[in-house]
Design a protein around this motif. Structure first.
Motif, PDB file in Angstrom:
ATOM      1  N   ARG A   5       1.323  33.612  37.752  1.00  0.00           N
ATOM      2  CA  ARG A   5       2.447  33.751  38.680  1.00  0.00           C
ATOM      3  C   ARG A   5       2.175  34.950  39.578  1.00  0.00           C
ATOM      4  N   ASP A   6       2.858  34.974  40.719  1.00  0.00           N
ATOM      5  CA  ASP A   6       2.875  36.197  41.510  1.00  0.00           C
ATOM      6  C   ASP A   6       4.267  36.823  41.371  1.00  0.00           C
ATOM      7  N   HIS A   7       4.470  37.986  41.970  1.00  0.00           N
ATOM      8  CA  HIS A   7       5.723  38.707  41.782  1.00  0.00           C
ATOM      9  C   HIS A   7       6.671  38.544  42.967  1.00  0.00           C
ATOM     10  N   ASN A   8       6.370  37.590  43.856  1.00  0.00           N
ATOM     11  CA  ASN A   8       7.207  37.395  45.040  1.00  0.00           C
ATOM     12  C   ASN A   8       7.523  35.916  45.259  1.00  0.00           C
ATOM     13  N   PRO A   9       8.383  35.323  44.424  1.00  0.00           N
ATOM     14  CA  PRO A   9       8.792  33.945  44.699  1.00  0.00           C
ATOM     15  C   PRO A   9       9.366  33.832  46.108  1.00  0.00           C
ATOM     16  N   SER A  10       9.214  32.669  46.718  1.00  0.00           N
ATOM     17  CA  SER A  10       9.636  32.502  48.108  1.00  0.00           C
ATOM     18  C   SER A  10      11.146  32.649  48.259  1.00  0.00           C
ATOM     19  N   ARG A  11      11.561  33.040  49.470  1.00  0.00           N
ATOM     20  CA  ARG A  11      12.988  33.208  49.747  1.00  0.00           C
ATOM     21  C   ARG A  11      13.704  31.872  49.826  1.00  0.00           C
ATOM     22  N   ARG A  12      13.028  30.864  50.357  1.00  0.00           N
ATOM     23  CA  ARG A  12      13.603  29.534  50.513  1.00  0.00           C
ATOM     24  C   ARG A  12      12.797  28.530  49.695  1.00  0.00           C
ATOM     25  N   PRO A  13      13.392  27.400  49.315  1.00  0.00           N
ATOM     26  CA  PRO A  13      12.637  26.389  48.576  1.00  0.00           C
ATOM     27  C   PRO A  13      11.395  25.953  49.359  1.00  0.00           C
ATOM     28  N   ALA A  14      10.252  25.975  48.704  1.00  0.00           N
ATOM     29  CA  ALA A  14       8.987  25.602  49.351  1.00  0.00           C
ATOM     30  C   ALA A  14       8.838  24.084  49.285  1.00  0.00           C
ATOM     31  N   MET A  15       9.592  23.386  50.137  1.00  0.00           N
ATOM     32  CA  MET A  15       9.697  21.938  50.030  1.00  0.00           C
ATOM     33  C   MET A  15       8.359  21.231  50.214  1.00  0.00           C
ATOM     34  N   VAL A  16       7.543  21.685  51.172  1.00  0.00           N
ATOM     35  CA  VAL A  16       6.252  21.025  51.408  1.00  0.00           C
ATOM     36  C   VAL A  16       5.332  21.221  50.205  1.00  0.00           C
ATOM     37  N   THR A  17       5.315  22.421  49.648  1.00  0.00           N
ATOM     38  CA  THR A  17       4.506  22.664  48.452  1.00  0.00           C
ATOM     39  C   THR A  17       4.949  21.767  47.314  1.00  0.00           C
ATOM     40  N   TYR A  18       6.253  21.640  47.118  1.00  0.00           N
ATOM     41  CA  TYR A  18       6.763  20.771  46.051  1.00  0.00           C
ATOM     42  C   TYR A  18       6.393  19.311  46.299  1.00  0.00           C
ATOM     43  N   VAL A  19       6.484  18.872  47.547  1.00  0.00           N
ATOM     44  CA  VAL A  19       6.135  17.482  47.868  1.00  0.00           C
ATOM     45  C   VAL A  19       4.643  17.243  47.642  1.00  0.00           C
ATOM     46  N   LEU A  20       3.805  18.198  48.048  1.00  0.00           N
ATOM     47  CA  LEU A  20       2.363  18.058  47.830  1.00  0.00           C
ATOM     48  C   LEU A  20       2.043  17.951  46.344  1.00  0.00           C
ATOM     49  N   ILE A  21       2.685  18.781  45.544  1.00  0.00           N
ATOM     50  CA  ILE A  21       2.481  18.712  44.096  1.00  0.00           C
ATOM     51  C   ILE A  21       2.929  17.351  43.563  1.00  0.00           C
ATOM     52  N   ALA A  22       4.084  16.888  44.038  1.00  0.00           N
ATOM     53  CA  ALA A  22       4.613  15.601  43.579  1.00  0.00           C
ATOM     54  C   ALA A  22       3.690  14.449  43.957  1.00  0.00           C
ATOM     55  N   VAL A  23       3.161  14.457  45.178  1.00  0.00           N
ATOM     56  CA  VAL A  23       2.262  13.388  45.616  1.00  0.00           C
ATOM     57  C   VAL A  23       0.977  13.392  44.787  1.00  0.00           C
ATOM     58  N   ASN A  24       0.422  14.565  44.552  1.00  0.00           N
ATOM     59  CA  ASN A  24      -0.796  14.655  43.740  1.00  0.00           C
ATOM     60  C   ASN A  24      -0.556  14.123  42.332  1.00  0.00           C
ATOM     61  N   ILE A  25       0.573  14.477  41.756  1.00  0.00           N
ATOM     62  CA  ILE A  25       0.886  13.998  40.403  1.00  0.00           C
ATOM     63  C   ILE A  25       1.109  12.493  40.401  1.00  0.00           C
ATOM     64  N   ALA A  26       1.784  11.975  41.431  1.00  0.00           N
ATOM     65  CA  ALA A  26       2.037  10.534  41.523  1.00  0.00           C
ATOM     66  C   ALA A  26       0.726   9.759  41.623  1.00  0.00           C
ATOM     67  N   VAL A  27      -0.211  10.236  42.435  1.00  0.00           N
ATOM     68  CA  VAL A  27      -1.508   9.563  42.554  1.00  0.00           C
ATOM     69  C   VAL A  27      -2.261   9.628  41.227  1.00  0.00           C
ATOM     70  N   PHE A  28      -2.196  10.781  40.556  1.00  0.00           N
ATOM     71  CA  PHE A  28      -2.863  10.919  39.266  1.00  0.00           C
ATOM     72  C   PHE A  28      -2.299   9.928  38.248  1.00  0.00           C
ATOM     73  N   LEU A  29      -0.971   9.810  38.207  1.00  0.00           N
ATOM     74  CA  LEU A  29      -0.352   8.873  37.268  1.00  0.00           C
ATOM     75  C   LEU A  29      -0.705   7.427  37.602  1.00  0.00           C
ATOM     76  N   ALA A  30      -0.806   7.120  38.906  1.00  0.00           N
ATOM     77  CA  ALA A  30      -1.185   5.765  39.307  1.00  0.00           C
ATOM     78  C   ALA A  30      -2.619   5.445  38.883  1.00  0.00           C
ATOM     79  N   MET A  31      -3.483   6.473  38.890  1.00  0.00           N
ATOM     80  CA  MET A  31      -4.882   6.281  38.494  1.00  0.00           C
ATOM     81  C   MET A  31      -5.098   6.363  36.985  1.00  0.00           C
ATOM     82  N   LEU A  32      -4.098   6.843  36.269  1.00  0.00           N
ATOM     83  CA  LEU A  32      -4.259   7.146  34.845  1.00  0.00           C
ATOM     84  C   LEU A  32      -4.831   5.983  34.023  1.00  0.00           C
ATOM     85  N   PRO A  33      -4.361   4.739  34.217  1.00  0.00           N
ATOM     86  CA  PRO A  33      -4.933   3.654  33.401  1.00  0.00           C
ATOM     87  C   PRO A  33      -6.434   3.447  33.623  1.00  0.00           C
ATOM     88  N   SER A  34      -6.943   3.853  34.771  1.00  0.00           N
ATOM     89  CA  SER A  34      -8.357   3.620  35.073  1.00  0.00           C
ATOM     90  C   SER A  34      -9.283   4.641  34.426  1.00  0.00           C
TER      91      SER A  34
END
Length: 248
Positions: A5-34
């Protein structure tokens, strides 16, 4: 050595960062059976992963983009998303959502191009968000070189969390990428050159923003930290009562 962690969480919700994380996880889960089926996995990689030899034949240019959201396993995606979560929010806070999204994509494309140019005839598929995330780390280093980052150091059975300035942690990481690339056989594995290319691109693309903020004067105003107060992390006292040890 892992940042936690760092010691300076963002002032506002980092929506793009959260969406990027969500998309990466979604693609990983879609590939999981393979992942348990080598033939299926190779089929996916041949279509969506970045294959330099395919690019050299004039095909698959879209894979510079699609490969940024694919990962080779659980540890691969877990490590990448941890780094993105730690360093992405403050950069998005400073850049704004849309500029940050464009920045992320440019760094990912630059990372893929660096790996491609190193060996245009390679048939080793390249996947992962680490090149783009390396760009985020480069931008973070330029804007917030003295931000405190808690790093978990593991040596055999020794575990210790050390707070250290971002420039030390990120400088060590970048140095390790260069060292690893110099000793690489090019037979596959970690795309260190993509990390280097993404990191350098992150610094270059962030430079105009840093100059507009005042350059070294910005560092003087902020002391090299994000522009808002640090969070206070403390261990809370356990509710479990302490039992005194009796002497015999």
């Amino acid at each position: 050595m892992f940042p936690i962690r760092d010691h300076n969480p963002s002032r506002r919700p980092a929506m793009v960062t959260y969406v990027l994380i969500a998309v990466n996880i979604a693609v990983f889960l879609a590939m999981l059976p393979s992942y348990g089926d080598e033939r299926a996995l190779l089929s996916i990689y041949s279509e969506w992963a970045l294959l330099p030899a395919r690019i050299s034949h004039g095909d698959g240019y879209y894979t510079f983009f699609t490969s940024m959201f694919m990962h080779g396993g659980l540890l691969h995606i877990a490590g990448n998303m941890l780094f993105l979560w730690i360093f992405g929010d403050n950069l998005e806070d400073e850049m704004g959502h849309l500029r940050y999204l464009g920045f992320y994509m440019i760094c990912g494309l630059a990372a893929g191009m660096a790996q491609y140019l190193a060996d245009p005839g390679s048939r080793v598929p390249m996947v992962g968000a680490s090149g783009a995330i390396a760009g985020v780390m480069g931008g973070y280093l330029l804007l917030f070189p003295k931000a405190r980052v808690d790093v978990l150091f593991i040596f055999i059975i020794f575990f210790k969390v050390f707070p250290m300035p971002a420039w030390i942690m990120l400088g060590i990481w970048f140095g390790l990428q260069i060292f690893a690339e110099m000793g690489s056989t090019g037979a596959g594995g970690v795309a260190h050159l993509a990390h280097i290319g993404g990191f350098v691109a992150g610094v270059i693309v962030t430079y105009p923003l840093w100059k507009s903020l005042g350059g070294t004067a910005f560092w003087s105003r902020t002391r090299g930290h994000p522009t808002h107060r640090q969070a206070s992390y403390r261990f809370t006292q356990s509710s479990i009562p302490t039992v005194a040890r009796r002497r015999r």
